[in-house]
Design a protein around this motif. Sequence first.
Motif, PDB file in Angstrom:
ATOM      1  N   UNK A   1       1.076  -1.100  -0.089  1.00  0.00           N
ATOM      2  CA  UNK A   1       0.131  -0.015   0.063  1.00  0.00           C
ATOM      3  C   UNK A   1       0.764   1.365  -0.186  1.00  0.00           C
ATOM      4  N   UNK A   2       0.637   1.949  -0.873  1.00  0.00           N
ATOM      5  CA  UNK A   2       1.522   3.400  -1.357  1.00  0.00           C
ATOM      6  C   UNK A   2       0.611   4.518  -0.342  1.00  0.00           C
ATOM      7  N   UNK A   3       1.003   4.934   0.758  1.00  0.00           N
ATOM      8  CA  UNK A   3       0.203   6.060   1.334  1.00  0.00           C
ATOM      9  C   UNK A   3       0.711   7.352   1.356  1.00  0.00           C
ATOM     10  N   UNK A   4       0.210   8.323   0.930  1.00  0.00           N
ATOM     11  CA  UNK A   4       0.766   9.589   1.062  1.00  0.00           C
ATOM     12  C   UNK A   4       0.677  10.134   2.737  1.00  0.00           C
ATOM     13  N   UNK A   5       2.162  10.582   2.786  1.00  0.00           N
ATOM     14  CA  UNK A   5       2.516  10.946   4.480  1.00  0.00           C
ATOM     15  C   UNK A   5       1.290  11.977   4.768  1.00  0.00           C
ATOM     16  N   UNK A   6       0.982  12.945   3.794  1.00  0.00           N
ATOM     17  CA  UNK A   6       0.197  14.040   4.258  1.00  0.00           C
ATOM     18  C   UNK A   6      -1.167  13.486   4.710  1.00  0.00           C
ATOM     19  N   UNK A   7      -1.527  12.244   4.401  1.00  0.00           N
ATOM     20  CA  UNK A   7      -2.980  11.694   4.715  1.00  0.00           C
ATOM     21  C   UNK A   7      -2.926  11.080   6.077  1.00  0.00           C
ATOM     22  N   UNK A   8      -1.682  10.810   6.565  1.00  0.00           N
ATOM     23  CA  UNK A   8      -1.587  10.000   8.105  1.00  0.00           C
ATOM     24  C   UNK A   8      -1.946  11.122   8.997  1.00  0.00           C
ATOM     25  N   UNK A   9      -2.937  11.089   9.878  1.00  0.00           N
ATOM     26  CA  UNK A   9      -3.520  12.095  10.757  1.00  0.00           C
ATOM     27  C   UNK A   9      -2.545  12.094  12.377  1.00  0.00           C
ATOM     28  N   UNK A  10      -1.899  10.932  12.571  1.00  0.00           N
ATOM     29  CA  UNK A  10      -1.599  10.691  13.823  1.00  0.00           C
ATOM     30  C   UNK A  10      -0.592   9.485  14.078  1.00  0.00           C
ATOM     31  N   UNK A  11       0.267   9.253  14.768  1.00  0.00           N
ATOM     32  CA  UNK A  11       1.266   8.364  15.131  1.00  0.00           C
ATOM     33  C   UNK A  11       1.207   7.803  16.420  1.00  0.00           C
TER      34      UNK A  11
ATOM     35  N   UNK B   1      -9.903   6.491  15.212  1.00  0.00           N
ATOM     36  CA  UNK B   1      -8.933   5.493  15.807  1.00  0.00           C
ATOM     37  C   UNK B   1      -9.357   3.985  14.926  1.00  0.00           C
ATOM     38  N   UNK B   2     -10.356   3.786  14.158  1.00  0.00           N
ATOM     39  CA  UNK B   2     -11.042   2.558  13.608  1.00  0.00           C
ATOM     40  C   UNK B   2      -9.974   2.575  12.392  1.00  0.00           C
ATOM     41  N   UNK B   3      -9.393   3.709  11.919  1.00  0.00           N
ATOM     42  CA  UNK B   3      -8.487   3.462  10.662  1.00  0.00           C
ATOM     43  C   UNK B   3      -7.032   3.275  10.924  1.00  0.00           C
ATOM     44  N   UNK B   4      -6.730   3.062  12.585  1.00  0.00           N
ATOM     45  CA  UNK B   4      -5.268   2.720  12.737  1.00  0.00           C
ATOM     46  C   UNK B   4      -4.807   1.549  12.021  1.00  0.00           C
ATOM     47  N   UNK B   5      -3.674   1.590  11.573  1.00  0.00           N
ATOM     48  CA  UNK B   5      -2.909   0.459  11.054  1.00  0.00           C
ATOM     49  C   UNK B   5      -1.795  -0.007  12.152  1.00  0.00           C
ATOM     50  N   UNK B   6      -1.703  -0.808  12.624  1.00  0.00           N
ATOM     51  CA  UNK B   6      -0.912  -1.167  13.713  1.00  0.00           C
ATOM     52  C   UNK B   6       0.321  -2.149  13.087  1.00  0.00           C
ATOM     53  N   UNK B   7       1.568  -1.728  13.676  1.00  0.00           N
ATOM     54  CA  UNK B   7       2.813  -2.580  13.381  1.00  0.00           C
ATOM     55  C   UNK B   7       3.432  -2.750  14.785  1.00  0.00           C
ATOM     56  N   UNK B   8       3.979  -4.129  14.901  1.00  0.00           N
ATOM     57  CA  UNK B   8       4.314  -4.523  16.113  1.00  0.00           C
ATOM     58  C   UNK B   8       5.935  -4.865  16.193  1.00  0.00           C
ATOM     59  N   UNK B   9       6.732  -4.409  17.068  1.00  0.00           N
ATOM     60  CA  UNK B   9       8.275  -4.806  17.244  1.00  0.00           C
ATOM     61  C   UNK B   9       9.060  -3.842  16.432  1.00  0.00           C
ATOM     62  N   UNK B  10       8.631  -2.551  16.492  1.00  0.00           N
ATOM     63  CA  UNK B  10       9.563  -1.517  15.894  1.00  0.00           C
ATOM     64  C   UNK B  10      10.718  -1.248  16.721  1.00  0.00           C
ATOM     65  N   UNK B  11      12.031  -1.428  16.078  1.00  0.00           N
ATOM     66  CA  UNK B  11      12.970  -1.046  16.983  1.00  0.00           C
ATOM     67  C   UNK B  11      12.953   0.357  17.529  1.00  0.00           C
ATOM     68  N   UNK B  12      13.400   0.474  18.823  1.00  0.00           N
ATOM     69  CA  UNK B  12      13.260   1.910  19.435  1.00  0.00           C
ATOM     70  C   UNK B  12      14.257   2.772  19.045  1.00  0.00           C
ATOM     71  N   UNK B  13      15.299   2.538  18.356  1.00  0.00           N
ATOM     72  CA  UNK B  13      16.106   3.551  17.941  1.00  0.00           C
ATOM     73  C   UNK B  13      15.539   4.188  16.431  1.00  0.00           C
ATOM     74  N   UNK B  14      14.456   3.790  15.940  1.00  0.00           N
ATOM     75  CA  UNK B  14      13.929   4.246  14.786  1.00  0.00           C
ATOM     76  C   UNK B  14      12.708   5.020  14.890  1.00  0.00           C
ATOM     77  N   UNK B  15      11.878   4.803  16.105  1.00  0.00           N
ATOM     78  CA  UNK B  15      10.791   5.345  16.627  1.00  0.00           C
ATOM     79  C   UNK B  15      10.645   6.875  16.345  1.00  0.00           C
ATOM     80  N   UNK B  16      11.447   7.659  16.912  1.00  0.00           N
ATOM     81  CA  UNK B  16      11.396   9.047  16.781  1.00  0.00           C
ATOM     82  C   UNK B  16      11.612   9.678  15.112  1.00  0.00           C
ATOM     83  N   UNK B  17      12.531   8.926  14.601  1.00  0.00           N
ATOM     84  CA  UNK B  17      12.609   9.055  13.158  1.00  0.00           C
ATOM     85  C   UNK B  17      11.535   8.835  12.357  1.00  0.00           C
ATOM     86  N   UNK B  18      10.723   7.719  12.454  1.00  0.00           N
ATOM     87  CA  UNK B  18       9.509   7.482  11.839  1.00  0.00           C
ATOM     88  C   UNK B  18       8.385   8.568  12.143  1.00  0.00           C
TER      89      UNK B  18
END
Length: 289
Positions: free
Chosen positions: A229-239, A261-278
């Motif tokens: 899925x190719x998602x425009x970053x501008x369409x992402x409301x919240x992280x 919140x029903x539109x949230x896409x969940x991802x698990x086991x994200x390495x902590x060092x990349x969280x802020x950058x994402x």
Amino acid sequence: MVGSEEVVMETEATLKEPQPLCEIVGKGNAEVLETVSRTDNAGESSSTQDPTVSNGDDSDEGKEMVDVKIIWNKNKYDLKIPLDGTGAKLKERIHSLTGLPPAMQKVMYKGLLPEDKTLREIKVTNGAKIMVVGSTINDVLAVNTPKEVIQQEVKAEENKKEPLCRQKQHRKVLDKGKPEDIMPSVKGTKERLPTVPLAGMYNKSGGKVRLTFKLEQDQLWIGTKERTEKIPMGSIKHVVTEPIEGHEDYHMMAFQLGPTEASQYWVYWVPIQFVDAIKDTVLGKWQYF
């Protein structure tokens, strides 16, 4: 004979001469009605029509009309309205039919009906079915909140207080354990996003997912085995992010792709060092790179 004709003509003229109002007022009710009726019939100045029921008003005369069927609360109403009338005008007519205030109406015709456009502009045709959703003020006041609704609200409030990783919907994924091919984590540091996709993580269904950040296209690619899925970053409301209990060097993360919140896409086991950058990349804070 000439004198006789003059008398007849004078008599007819006298009969046609209207009676003074004071004389009519002095008569009884029955005589007044009889007098008025006789005057109308003689002068043919009034006409009697059968009463008719019309959804229009005097201002609708000469306008192109359209017949529609209003469906609300299992009831159906036939309505004739000018084709060049606006959605706001239609709401007023619905109010007169149902008693439902315009502010409490949700009118549906090929989607939510706009108030500022005419029925012609939204292509309403004869026989069109227009759905109306809403409750009158009396209905709202009369309804008691069901116990099931209260229980759901209480449960939702409890879920907000409970850590995300303990909630049932997330536990079924986290209980699978840490993926064997997950990228290693590095505590106490913040890193830029790697030039390769972040891979080895799980999505909400427990399938493998990878994240690719296409900065030149301002897109986030969420890839699974089945599709990307190719998602425009501008369409992402919240992280949303939260450390995983017992594995605080990894996070669970949600990208909110819609208004709720029903539109949230969940991802698990994200390495902590990349969280802020994402988060900074998705929300447009690229000054850190």
